[in-house]
Design a protein around this motif. Structure first.
Motif, PDB file in Angstrom:
ATOM      1  N   GLU A 198       0.839  -1.200   0.000  1.00 48.91           N
ATOM      2  CA  GLU A 198       0.000   0.000   0.000  1.00 48.91           C
ATOM      3  C   GLU A 198       0.877   1.254   0.000  1.00 48.91           C
ATOM      4  N   LYS A 247       2.592   1.768  -3.403  1.00 49.18           N
ATOM      5  CA  LYS A 247       1.624   2.259  -4.399  1.00 49.18           C
ATOM      6  C   LYS A 247       1.355   3.752  -4.166  1.00 49.18           C
ATOM      7  N   ASP A 248       1.200   4.090  -2.904  1.00 50.46           N
ATOM      8  CA  ASP A 248       0.915   5.476  -2.562  1.00 50.46           C
ATOM      9  C   ASP A 248       2.078   6.400  -2.928  1.00 50.46           C
ATOM     10  N   GLU A 306       2.087   6.660  -6.816  1.00 49.04           N
ATOM     11  CA  GLU A 306       0.948   7.354  -7.439  1.00 49.04           C
ATOM     12  C   GLU A 306       0.756   8.781  -6.923  1.00 49.04           C
ATOM     13  N   ASN A 307       0.977   8.991  -5.627  1.00 46.84           N
ATOM     14  CA  ASN A 307       0.654  10.304  -5.064  1.00 46.84           C
ATOM     15  C   ASN A 307       1.859  11.206  -4.824  1.00 46.84           C
ATOM     16  N   GLU A 308       3.026  10.600  -4.567  1.00 47.65           N
ATOM     17  CA  GLU A 308       4.218  11.423  -4.319  1.00 47.65           C
ATOM     18  C   GLU A 308       5.131  11.440  -5.541  1.00 47.65           C
ATOM     19  N   ARG A 351       2.601   6.411   9.375  1.00 51.34           N
ATOM     20  CA  ARG A 351       2.216   5.670   8.168  1.00 51.34           C
ATOM     21  C   ARG A 351       2.723   4.229   8.153  1.00 51.34           C
TER      22      ARG A 351
END
Ligand code: SF4
Length: 477
Positions: A108, A111-112, A115-117, A161
């Motif tokens: 997770e 992926k984060d 995709e987001n950073e 996190r």
């Protein structure tokens, strides 16, 4: 299971990291690496033993008084050279990082980050995820005027996190050396100082070897930062119920280490004492007690003591043989075990032998050892384990079998005894394990025995572990 070391002081760091890694070699033989800092990072890492990866030439170029090192036992990922540690990031800030443990939410987080950073991750190693998360959080602070307080604040965001086990050492370029341990202290981390340098390591044995006398465990959830001026800063980043890995005392750690104040050798002696009581209760009375080398030595001594019978070495280990793949025939399987273990026939022939081992995973090796001992004339072969039945996979960095492959999963003790063909089989109790390790009021992770995991475990992770670990099959346990 991996081993980490980090050092900063007045000496050339690699001159101490190299022998420190040799002292931690038992924690991982798959890959090794080190990075030092002096006007930039110098890195050397690769697959193989410490002696395979390092030589005089590459040690010569690893300059600097601050460095970190790692020995790898594969956890998440296939264990390719890309996954070897330490990892380095140079922008927007120079950080090098090595870690021991396993992030339960690795996929997770990866992926984060992608995709987001918009981070590009080059490996399947969770150390790279921790490194990027730390980098992301540090970019949100005033990098030019980075203080220990700002660093700890960034780390607090990282802790929020992460889920799982982690013991980490990291170099912050031009700023200092950082070390931290997960909120439950699942993985060990100890710090030593000698007035001119500070050193962090997975086990005290590395610090002993390097001559550190003053030692303290990094506490669960604690971070320690040694700044470039040699000043020590400590901060409790997070707290949780302590859950140190109890299997360190059973199997992983060197007997000459002390982890969280408990001597590993002493713990194994006590575990043997508790096991001896179980054997007595079961009415086992052998002529001789023998350890399966090397971990069971201390426990076997105490089992013999409690039973009041002789203790002998009966199996000699070739320590240069590592893995033996499953063989198709019984003869070949015995031969494979013999490559690792050779019996001392006069100590075994005509005797009722009690073999003491640390644990059974799939049961293949135990079965072959019993067969080997019978083949040189033992009258009866009893088997005793100084840990309880292993029934659940470890999600915190120990590459055990999947649930379906544990011999104890869904089987009674009698069924296991028949499966490994022992004349009697005795396991440690869960209470004996806790008492033997000397837990007192401390908290331990015992999940591989009890199925009670100290952190939240996503169902998808269990499924993935079972898929990933299906092949290849090894005879080793
Ligand atoms: S599950 Fe077992 S091996 Fe894994 S951390 Fe917990 S006690 Fe240690």
């Amino acid at each position: 299971m991996c081993g980490i070391i980090g050092l900063t002081g007045q000496e050339r760091a690699i001159d101490r990291i190299f022998p420190g890694l040799l002292a931690l070699q038992h924690r991982g033989q798959d890959a090794a690496g080190a990075v030092t800092f002096e006007n930039g990072f110098q890195l050397k890492k690769g697959n193989g033993l410490v002696y395979n990866v390092f030589n005089a030439k590459n040690i010569e170029r690893l300059n600097g008084n601050t460095g970190i090192g790692h020995v790898r036992y594969p956890t998440v990922g296939a264990g390719s050279a890309d996954d070897a540690q330490p990892f380095i990031i140079t922008t927007p800030y120079g950080i090098a990082l090595a870690h021991n443990g396993n992030l339960v939410n690795f996929f997770e987080l990866k992926k984060d980050l992608v995709e987001n950073e918009l981070r590009y991750l080059n490996s399947n190693c969770d150390a790279e995820v921790i490194l990027n998360l730390l980098s992301v959080e540090m970019t949100r602070t005033d990098l030019k005027n980075l203080t220990p307080e700002k660093l700890f604040a960034a780390l607090r965001m990282v802790y929020d996190r992460l889920n799982g086990s982690y013991a980490v050492v990291a170099i912050i370029a031009n700023k200092g050396l950082l070390a931290f341990r997960d909120p439950r202290g699942i993985k060990p981390l100890i710090m030593g100082s000698n007035g001119s340098s500070f050193c962090f390591a997975s086990e005290s044995v590395a610090l002993d070897l390097l001559g550190y006398e003053e030692m303290n465990d990094v506490k669960a959830g604690q971070a320690v930062f040694i700044d470039s001026g040699g000043n020590l800063h400590k901060e409790q980043i997070a707290s949780g119920d302590a859950a140190a890995c109890i299997f360190e005392y059973v199997y992983f750690a060197r007997p000459d280490s002390i982890i969280d104040g408990i001597g590993v050798y002493e713990a194994r002696l006590r575990l043997g004492e508790e096991l001896g009581k179980c054997c007595k209760q079961e009415g086992i009375m052998p002529d001789v007690v023998m350890p399966i080398p090397d971990t069971a030595r201390g426990a076997a001594l105490m089992v013999a003591d409690v039973l009041g019978v002789r203790h002998r070495e009966g199996l000699i280990k070739n320590r240069y043989i590592h893995r033996t793949f499953i063989m198709p025939t019984q003869e070949m399987r015995i031969e494979a075990v013999r490559l690792k273990l050779n019996p001392i026939k006069p100590e075994i022939k005509g005797k009722n032998v009690l073999l003491v081992d640390d644990s059974i995973v799939r049961g293949n090796t135990s079965r072959e050892i019993i067969s080997l001992v019978r083949s040189v004339g033992a009258r009866k072969v009893y088997y005793a384990l100084y840990s309880p039945p292993l029934r659940f996979p470890c999600v915190y960095g120990i590459d055990m079998q999947t649930r379906g492959e544990f011999i104890a999963r869904g089987r009674s003790i009698e069924e296991i005894r028949r499966s490994i063909n022992a004349d009697a089989l005795v396991y440690q109790t869960n209470e004996g394990l806790i008492k033997g390790v000397g837990a007192g009021s401390r908290g331990f992770c015992t999940a591989c025995f009890t199925g009670i995991y100290p952190t939240e475990i996503p169902r998808s992770l269990m499924d993935r572990i079972e898929r990933d670990r299906e092949a290849p099959k090894l005879l080793d346990e």
